[in-house]
Write an enzyme that holds these catalytic residues in place. Structure first.
Site, PDB file in Angstrom:
ATOM      1  N   ASP A 102      54.321  32.607  37.101  1.00 41.34           N
ATOM      2  CA  ASP A 102      54.756  32.372  38.479  1.00 41.34           C
ATOM      3  C   ASP A 102      55.158  30.893  38.602  1.00 41.34           C
ATOM      4  OD1 ASP A 102      53.397  33.702  41.570  1.00 41.34           O
ATOM      5  OD2 ASP A 102      55.083  32.327  41.251  1.00 41.34           O
ATOM      6  N   ASP A 203      58.881  31.494  42.940  1.00 39.83           N
ATOM      7  CA  ASP A 203      58.337  31.403  44.291  1.00 39.83           C
ATOM      8  C   ASP A 203      59.375  30.843  45.274  1.00 39.83           C
ATOM      9  OD1 ASP A 203      55.735  31.441  45.830  1.00 39.83           O
ATOM     10  OD2 ASP A 203      56.267  29.350  46.121  1.00 39.83           O
ATOM     11  N   ASP A 320      50.245  38.253  49.092  1.00 36.64           N
ATOM     12  CA  ASP A 320      50.465  37.757  50.463  1.00 36.64           C
ATOM     13  C   ASP A 320      50.427  38.879  51.495  1.00 36.64           C
ATOM     14  OD1 ASP A 320      53.152  35.597  49.306  1.00 36.64           O
ATOM     15  OD2 ASP A 320      51.016  35.171  49.547  1.00 36.64           O
TER      16      ASP A 320
HETATM   17  O1  TEU Z   1      55.121  32.947  49.732  1.00 38.58           O
HETATM   18  C1  TEU Z   1      56.283  32.700  50.479  1.00 38.58           C
HETATM   19  C2  TEU Z   1      55.997  32.849  51.890  1.00 38.58           C
HETATM   20  O2  TEU Z   1      56.760  32.472  52.720  1.00 38.58           O
HETATM   21  C3  TEU Z   1      54.725  33.481  52.254  1.00 38.58           C
HETATM   22  O3  TEU Z   1      53.806  32.447  52.485  1.00 38.58           O
HETATM   23  C4  TEU Z   1      54.928  34.335  53.464  1.00 38.58           C
HETATM   24  O4  TEU Z   1      55.728  33.666  54.384  1.00 38.58           O
HETATM   25  C5  TEU Z   1      53.626  34.553  54.121  1.00 38.58           C
HETATM   26  O5  TEU Z   1      52.680  34.770  53.121  1.00 38.58           O
HETATM   27  C6  TEU Z   1      53.776  35.745  55.010  1.00 38.58           C
HETATM   28  O6  TEU Z   1      52.592  35.827  55.737  1.00 38.58           O
HETATM   29  C7  TEU Z   1      55.064  32.230  48.515  1.00 38.58           C
HETATM   30  C8  TEU Z   1      53.776  32.638  47.825  1.00 38.58           C
HETATM   31  O7  TEU Z   1      53.827  34.027  47.529  1.00 38.58           O
HETATM   32  C9  TEU Z   1      52.636  32.311  48.755  1.00 38.58           C
HETATM   33  O8  TEU Z   1      51.391  32.772  48.217  1.00 38.58           O
HETATM   34  C10 TEU Z   1      52.595  30.815  48.946  1.00 38.58           C
HETATM   35  O9  TEU Z   1      51.603  30.511  49.917  1.00 38.58           O
HETATM   36  C11 TEU Z   1      53.950  30.286  49.455  1.00 38.58           C
HETATM   37  O10 TEU Z   1      55.067  30.839  48.776  1.00 38.58           O
HETATM   38  C12 TEU Z   1      54.022  28.787  49.215  1.00 38.58           C
HETATM   39  O11 TEU Z   1      54.104  28.561  47.819  1.00 38.58           O
END
Ligand code: TEU
Ligand code: CA
Length: 539
Positions: A102, A203, A320
């Site tokens: 990742d 990401d 998420d």
């Molecule tokens: O997630 C992208 C992101 O925008 C998410 O945070 C999403 O908006 C949110 O979870 C919805 O509730 C990626 C990763 O998957 C996440 O775990 C990280 O927190 C984020 O980017 C920052 O790197």
């Protein structure tokens, strides 16, 4: 370059996402780790998956559970060492499982050496690795908000400037317009390619090109130029699988990202279906019931839109998202039936399926007290919404429905202490239903959710129609049935799902059920659909 069939292994693959801190602890500190993953590879090989997407294990202060990286080329001691990582790649390889790393390239940790230097002075050689704007202490450049609450700009007195961060204050956005940054990033990617990884998940990749002065946070004009440059300098022309996380992607965008020429990615994670159970224009916390007619339309649009000119990812869950059986199935009376129905619905489609750890067991959301939650996003939202006057009951209802910790409760291995996840105190409470839902029971039960996922994976490997066939939605206006057909050469596959708890007396059209019944979640399919009944026929 012309890609050969072999290099497109990921089209017929099933990929399993591991959230390392919640998968298997091996040293009793309550946090999952790489040796723990290695100890569970035979379980994954038995399931039949082809690759593991590993959420970040790099050095990190863990402000956002590792999505805030302070050293991209080292493993955080809480997860193990680079030697452990090499062992994981090797041991997985012996089981024909690739490891997908990742990559969090939109931002680093504020504890990364680059940012520690960058904030020292405006003429520091690393200063422009990040996005800075002049201003005065209490007057940020604009009113943009960060995803995890608060402003997207933070003031640094030593340089009398603000830096931009779309996520937490400890996740400063990298400046992709700086060629030195891009060069450093390509070195990082090649470091992992040389270590033998099988691919990358990227990401929030659509956010690397942004225009903060215009309040544009993704899909900036340079986006595809940067992605193609990255491709040419790293994974391009190899058989590595690449999947970009693109919350804002449309079908048209995905055609560019996953163009068969291989200039960008293998595929993207698109989220149009994921946003269907929230009030339009609001946040995920502003709950709305799912409209299945809309879901049928959205998933069908993506199936048809990318057929022959791109490639779909197929997923309900990730680290998420809330767990699908609680979100769009029934995690009570019909937990097993609805988990199997949701899997059938997705695995009959064209694309690469992604299983999120525990989904194959039918693991559910957990309704904890606020004191049991750990996620930065949830805790920010709790404080902000209470301060805005939301009732605690409404806030907790939203957290129970959509909080990210729903997916992060420890993997439920067996009915021993802490579900076999750890001998120590787990970093996040284990869902108390592990006594009823765990891998030990399900791997020894013929009609378990695990056994059903294993069968679906085997079917996709046995019948090329799952991979190659085109798609047509059937019974499009029926709110209770999600049915579609796939055709390929002289074969036709029918997937028919009752998406709810009602017994459906309407007759299924005869030509849908004339073929061989490949799979069903009921022993004796009758003349009508029982609650959450799912069937796959091949003609
Ligand atoms: O997630 C992208 C992101 O925008 C998410 O945070 C999403 O908006 C949110 O979870 C919805 O509730 C990626 C990763 O998957 C996440 O775990 C990280 O927190 C984020 O980017 C920052 O790197
Ligand atoms: Ca551990």
């Amino acid at each position: 370059m012309k890609t050969t069939e072999k290099s497109l292994w990921w089209k017929s693959a099933v990929i399993y996402q591991i959230y390392p801190r919640s998968f298997q602890d091996s040293n009793g500190d309550g946090i999952g780790d790489i040796p723990g993953i290695i100890s569970r590879l035979d379980y994954l090989a038995d399931l039949g998956i082809d690759a593991i997407w590993l959420s970040p294990v790099y050095r990190s202060p863990q402000d956002d559970n590792g999505y805030d990286i302070s050293d991209y080329c080292d493993v955080d001691p809480m997860f193990g060492t680079l030697t452990d990582m090499d062992a994981l790649i090797s041991e997985a390889g012996k089981r024909h499982i690739r490891i997908i790393m990742d990559l969090v390239l939109n931002h680093s940790s504020d504890e990364h050496p680059w940012f520690i230097q960058a904030r020292k002075s405006r003429d520091n050689p690393f200063h422009d690795y990040y996005i800075w704007r002049d201003g005065s202490k209490d007057v940020p450049p604009n009113d943009m908000k960060a995803c995890f609450g608060g402003p997207a700009w933070t003031w640094v007195p030593s340089v009398q400037q603000y830096y931009f961060h779309q996520f937490s204050v400890k996740q400063p956005d990298l400046n992709w317009d700086n060629p030195k940054v891009r060069k450093e990033i390509y070195k990082i990617i090649n470091f992992w390619i040389e270590r033998g990884v099988g691919g990358f998940r990227l990401d929030v990749i659509d956010q690397i090109a942004k225009e903060p002065d215009l309040k544009i946070t993704n899909n900036g004009p340079m986006l595809h130029a940067y992605i193609r440059e990255m491709n040419r300098h790293t994974f391009g022309g190899t058989d590595l699988v690449t999947v970009g996380e693109a919350w804002g992607a449309t079908v048209e965008d995905a055609k560019i990202y996953s163009d068969p020429s291989g200039r960008e990615f293998s595929m993207v994670f698109q989220f149009e279906h994921i946003g269907l159970d929230q009030i339009p224009g609001k946040e995920k916390w502003d709950l709305a019931p799912l409209d299945w007619i809309k879901l049928k339309k959205v998933l069908s649009k993506w199936q048809i839109g990318l057929h022959g000119c791109g490639w779909n990812s197929l997923f309900w869950n990730n680290h998420d998202l809330p767990r699908i059986v609680s979100r769009w199935g029934d995690d009570g009376k019909f937990r097993i039936k609805s988990a199997k129905m949701l899997a059938t619905l997705l695995y009959g489609m064209q694309g690469t399926p992604y299983i999120y750890q525990g989904e194959e067991l039918g693991m559910t959301n957990a309704s904890y007290d606020i004191s049991d939650y750990r996620d930065i996003e949830t805790l920010h939202m709790y404080r902000e919404r209470l301060a805005k006057g939301y009732s605690e009951a409404d806030v907790m209802r939203s957290i129970h429905a959509k909080g990210r910790d729903n997916a992060r409760t420890p993997m439920q291995w067996d009915n021993s202490k802490n579900a076999g996840f750890s001998d120590g105190e787990p970093w996040l409470r284990v869902n108390p239903n592990y006594m009823q839902i765990n891998a030990e029971d399900e791997t020894h039960t013929n009609d378990s959710v695990f056994a059903y996922y294993k069968d679906l994976i085997a079917l996709r490997k046995k019948y090329p129609i799952f991979i190659e066939g085109d798609y047509q939605l059937l019974m499009s206006d029926n709110p209770d049935i999600f049915a579609y057909k796939r055709t390929w050469k002289e074969q036709t596959l029918y997937v028919i799902c009752n998406i709810g708890a009602k017994e459906l007396k309407e007759v299924i059209p005869k030509d849908y059920t004339h073929g061989t019944l490949l799979k069903s979640n009921y022993a004796e399919p009758g003349s009508y659909l029982k609650p959450y009944e799912a069937r796959i026929y091949l003609k």
